[in-house]
Design a protein around this motif. Sequence first.
Motif, short mmCIF file in Angstrom:
data_model
loop_
_atom_site.label_atom_id
_atom_site.label_comp_id
_atom_site.label_asym_id
_atom_site.label_seq_id
_atom_site.Cartn_x
_atom_site.Cartn_y
_atom_site.Cartn_z
N VAL A 200 0.86 -1.18 0.00
CA VAL A 200 0.00 0.00 0.00
C VAL A 200 0.90 1.23 0.00
N PRO A 201 0.57 2.23 -0.80
CA PRO A 201 1.39 3.45 -0.81
C PRO A 201 1.56 4.01 0.60
N VAL A 202 2.79 4.40 0.94
CA VAL A 202 3.12 4.82 2.30
C VAL A 202 2.29 6.01 2.74
N ASP A 203 1.99 6.95 1.81
CA ASP A 203 1.22 8.12 2.22
C ASP A 203 -0.22 7.75 2.57
N GLU A 204 -0.79 6.77 1.85
CA GLU A 204 -2.15 6.33 2.16
C GLU A 204 -2.19 5.67 3.53
N LEU A 205 -1.20 4.82 3.80
CA LEU A 205 -1.18 4.11 5.08
C LEU A 205 -0.91 5.08 6.24
N ALA A 206 -0.11 6.09 5.98
CA ALA A 206 0.17 7.09 7.01
C ALA A 206 -1.10 7.85 7.37
N ALA A 207 -1.91 8.16 6.35
CA ALA A 207 -3.15 8.91 6.60
C ALA A 207 -4.22 8.02 7.23
N GLY A 208 -4.13 6.73 6.99
CA GLY A 208 -5.11 5.80 7.53
C GLY A 208 -6.13 5.38 6.49
N ILE A 209 -6.50 4.10 6.52
CA ILE A 209 -7.43 3.53 5.55
C ILE A 209 -8.55 2.84 6.33
N PRO A 210 -9.82 3.05 5.95
CA PRO A 210 -10.92 2.36 6.63
C PRO A 210 -10.71 0.85 6.60
N ALA A 211 -11.03 0.19 7.68
CA ALA A 211 -10.77 -1.25 7.80
C ALA A 211 -11.41 -2.04 6.66
N PHE A 212 -12.67 -1.74 6.34
CA PHE A 212 -13.35 -2.53 5.30
C PHE A 212 -12.63 -2.40 3.97
N ARG A 213 -12.12 -1.19 3.68
CA ARG A 213 -11.44 -0.99 2.39
C ARG A 213 -10.10 -1.71 2.37
N LEU A 214 -9.39 -1.72 3.49
CA LEU A 214 -8.09 -2.38 3.52
C LEU A 214 -8.24 -3.89 3.38
N PHE A 215 -9.28 -4.47 3.99
CA PHE A 215 -9.50 -5.90 3.83
C PHE A 215 -9.82 -6.24 2.37
N THR A 216 -10.53 -5.35 1.67
CA THR A 216 -10.81 -5.57 0.25
C THR A 216 -9.54 -5.45 -0.57
N LEU A 217 -8.74 -4.42 -0.32
CA LEU A 217 -7.47 -4.23 -1.03
C LEU A 217 -6.55 -5.41 -0.84
N ALA A 218 -6.59 -6.02 0.35
CA ALA A 218 -5.71 -7.14 0.66
C ALA A 218 -6.20 -8.46 0.05
N GLY A 219 -7.37 -8.45 -0.56
CA GLY A 219 -7.89 -9.67 -1.18
C GLY A 219 -8.53 -10.62 -0.19
N LEU A 220 -8.84 -10.13 1.00
CA LEU A 220 -9.50 -10.97 2.00
C LEU A 220 -11.01 -10.89 1.91
N ALA A 221 -11.51 -10.02 1.05
CA ALA A 221 -12.94 -9.92 0.76
C ALA A 221 -13.07 -9.53 -0.70
N ALA A 222 -14.12 -10.02 -1.35
CA ALA A 222 -14.29 -9.77 -2.79
C ALA A 222 -14.84 -8.38 -3.07
N SER A 223 -15.44 -7.72 -2.06
CA SER A 223 -16.02 -6.39 -2.25
C SER A 223 -16.04 -5.67 -0.91
N ASN A 224 -16.28 -4.36 -0.96
CA ASN A 224 -16.39 -3.60 0.28
C ASN A 224 -17.55 -4.09 1.13
N GLY A 225 -18.66 -4.45 0.47
CA GLY A 225 -19.81 -4.95 1.20
C GLY A 225 -19.50 -6.25 1.93
N GLU A 226 -18.75 -7.15 1.25
CA GLU A 226 -18.38 -8.41 1.89
C GLU A 226 -17.43 -8.15 3.05
N ALA A 227 -16.53 -7.16 2.90
CA ALA A 227 -15.61 -6.82 3.98
C ALA A 227 -16.37 -6.28 5.19
N ARG A 228 -17.36 -5.44 4.93
CA ARG A 228 -18.16 -4.90 6.03
C ARG A 228 -18.85 -6.03 6.80
N ARG A 229 -19.41 -6.98 6.05
CA ARG A 229 -20.11 -8.10 6.70
C ARG A 229 -19.14 -8.97 7.50
#
Length: 414
Positions: A339-368
């Motif tokens: 993840v770009p260092v500036d994005e991680l420094a600013a902080g990323i919502p948990a649901f979005r990071l789980f989606t970016l990491a490939g642990l959920a297929a969509s933001n909705g699935e990550a939220r659930r």
Amino acid sequence: MSTHSFLEEATERGFVFQCTDTEALADAMKSGPISAYIGFDCTADSLHVGSLVQIMILRLLQKHGHKPIVLLGGGTTRIGDPSGKDESRQMLTDETIAANMAGIRRCFGPFLRFGDSGSDAIMANNADWLDQLGYIGLLRDIGTHFTINRMLTFDSVKLRLDREQPLTFLEFNYMILQSYDFRELNRRLGVTLQIGGSDQWGNIVAGIELTRRTDAKQVFGLTTPLITTASGAKMGKTAQGAVWLTDDRVSAYDYWQFWRNTEDEDVGRFLRLFTDMPLDEIGRLERLHGAEINDAKKLLATEATALAHGRDKAEAAAETARRAFEEGEAAATLPSVEVPVDELAAGIPAFRLFTLAGLAASNGEARRLIRGGGARVNDATISDEGAVISAALMRDGAIKLSAGRKQHRLVRAV
């Protein structure tokens, strides 16, 4: 070579669904080695686990001293096989097909021994002969052996029409070209057996009939069953997408995890189909119950991964999993996402990071996942889907994300 015949072991392992003439094929194999082929169209730059039954039966064929032939569909991919499809495939450019073919070639090296003699496997490309065909010549020489009445009875055509889905004239020709492939391979390389998935039965039978009518030769067809999991899911698909065979698409660790997550009821069947383990040992393993079945799953995962990625990577994946799950350690060899260092420094919502990491297929699935209590950050459960995850949570240069007990990623800043 096994004391079993190819057909006996293939049947015991669960590879055989249909065969056009089992006794005659068995007799032909007893008389000496035969050549058999399976066709693979080049619709992607890799194959996935859904194609593994076909690859493994070619491996078994070679083990018994017969010659496997991998036919790449450089020609037929330009048309698209209608078998089992509700709609026409996207037309691919010649450049895309060539790139896909180059990628697919890599999938077979770990499973088959290629060479120029004996039972060494070879690759062929049906564009070598299909691209040379003249339309009028094809109609005169081949078209007279196919009736529309007969073609309409095959499932690849009938099912599409029954569902009132369009079937283009281009796709309707696919059966003719696949039949031509069989006859051409028989003429060029002495191929006497075509193997395919159960949805290919009609196309295979058509090739047998064409070869008999034009060349007065007996050839054979064999199909493998459609493989689904005990829960009915299609083999090789996960919430994160297809489980590809090449490590540039799916890492050895994630491949190992796919097999480790096999349902209890599937362990014995998958050990027979997707490993080289002896049948008597598989019989012992599938009788295990309770927590012991997990040992069989780990063995399945390691043996299947060793075939596709090599023994060293398989054992490393098994050890990484052991450290992550049994010791709770964020092993450095866990799959990672950058993840770009500036994005991680600013902080990323948990649901979005789980989606970016490939642990959920969509933001909705990550939220659930988070709301259901299945998400952890650095081994601590989180419940707020909007919680901001930042570089402040990094340990030893990474943040460990977990979905359930078996899926993990390390998030690194770049």
